[in-house]
Scaffold this motif. Structure first.
Motif, mmCIF file in Angstrom:
data_model
loop_
_atom_site.group_PDB
_atom_site.id
_atom_site.type_symbol
_atom_site.label_atom_id
_atom_site.label_comp_id
_atom_site.label_asym_id
_atom_site.label_seq_id
_atom_site.Cartn_x
_atom_site.Cartn_y
_atom_site.Cartn_z
ATOM 1 N N ARG A 42 -6.232 66.683 21.437
ATOM 2 C CA ARG A 42 -6.539 64.970 21.678
ATOM 3 C C ARG A 42 -7.542 63.717 20.982
ATOM 4 O O ARG A 42 -7.958 63.255 21.421
ATOM 5 N N MET A 43 -8.176 65.163 20.129
ATOM 6 C CA MET A 43 -9.560 64.084 19.686
ATOM 7 C C MET A 43 -8.814 63.548 18.413
ATOM 8 O O MET A 43 -9.290 62.816 17.789
ATOM 9 N N ARG A 44 -8.501 63.154 18.076
ATOM 10 C CA ARG A 44 -7.361 62.998 16.812
ATOM 11 C C ARG A 44 -8.087 63.168 15.885
ATOM 12 O O ARG A 44 -7.896 61.520 14.737
ATOM 13 N N LYS A 80 -12.830 58.122 20.872
ATOM 14 C CA LYS A 80 -12.499 59.161 20.982
ATOM 15 C C LYS A 80 -13.512 60.065 20.796
ATOM 16 O O LYS A 80 -14.348 60.364 22.091
ATOM 17 N N SER A 81 -13.978 60.641 20.160
ATOM 18 C CA SER A 81 -15.238 61.504 19.703
ATOM 19 C C SER A 81 -16.442 60.239 20.192
ATOM 20 O O SER A 81 -17.343 61.559 19.951
ATOM 21 N N TYR A 84 -16.707 61.595 23.708
ATOM 22 C CA TYR A 84 -16.601 62.978 23.879
ATOM 23 C C TYR A 84 -18.291 63.423 23.530
ATOM 24 O O TYR A 84 -18.640 64.227 24.801
#
Length: 192
Positions: A42-44, A80-81, A84
């Motif tokens: 899910r991090m792409r 996303k990163s 996170y």
């Protein structure tokens, strides 16, 4: 902790394109820290983690990123990163190709516009800011009337490959300097 994102397109067919010089700089940084890229769910993105300096040192912690999306959707992977890892824009460095600089030239800066770069547009849209550090790596302008998109999506010619490798190493040096020495000293040393 710093997040260093190299811009490019995923897959071996794009690996040596001018548009992928950001990926290649991040690959060099990964080699220097002794890291390995993995693709967390899910991090792409492909992610590598490590520290500046020799193994086991207390150097700055790095997260290196290569998006698994195409350039036009890079912002999704960065959003996303950064969420996170809880990275704020003042700890984000984006390394990207720059048409307005000749091969061998580089600019280190903080903030600014997108200058028509689709990867930077995507990042601005996803992060709601352009206030992050940038390492702009010169790839030159297309000859004659060649479409800039076609130029960026082509390999460097054989006669330029040694210069490209030198430029990749210098850009990796600039990232390290930015983290260790700050913006002013890095601009003085690397902006050309």
């Amino acid at each position: 902790m710093w997040l260093v994102a190299g811009l490019g397109n995923p897959g071996p067919g794009y690996a040596m394109h001018r548009h992928n010089i950001g990926f290649r700089v991040v690959d060099e940084l990964c080699r220097r820290i002794g890291g390995r890229f993995s693709a967390p769910a899910r991090m792409r993105a492909e992610i590598a983690e490590g520290r500046l300096g020799p193994p086991g040192s207390d150097g700055a912690r790095l997260v290196l990123l290569k998006s698994r999306t195409f350039m036009n959707d890079t912002g999704a992977a960065l959003a996303k990163s950064t969420a996170y890892y809880k990275i704020k824009p003042d700890r984000l460095i984006v390394v990207h190709d720059e048409l307005d600089l000749d091969l061998g030239r580089m600019r280190v800066k903080h903030g600014g516009g997108d200058n028509g770069h689709n990867g930077l547009k995507s990042i601005r849209k996803s992060l709601n800011t352009g206030d992050y550090y940038r390492i702009r790596v010169g790839v030159g302008r297309p000859p004659g009337r060649q479409d800039p998109a076609d130029f960026l999506l082509s390999n460097f010619p054989a006669r330029e490959r040694d210069d490209v490798e030198i430029q990749i190493a210098r850009a990796a040096d600039a990232v390290e300097s930015l983290i260790i020495n700050g913006l002013d000293r890095t601009q003085s040393a690397f902006n050309s």
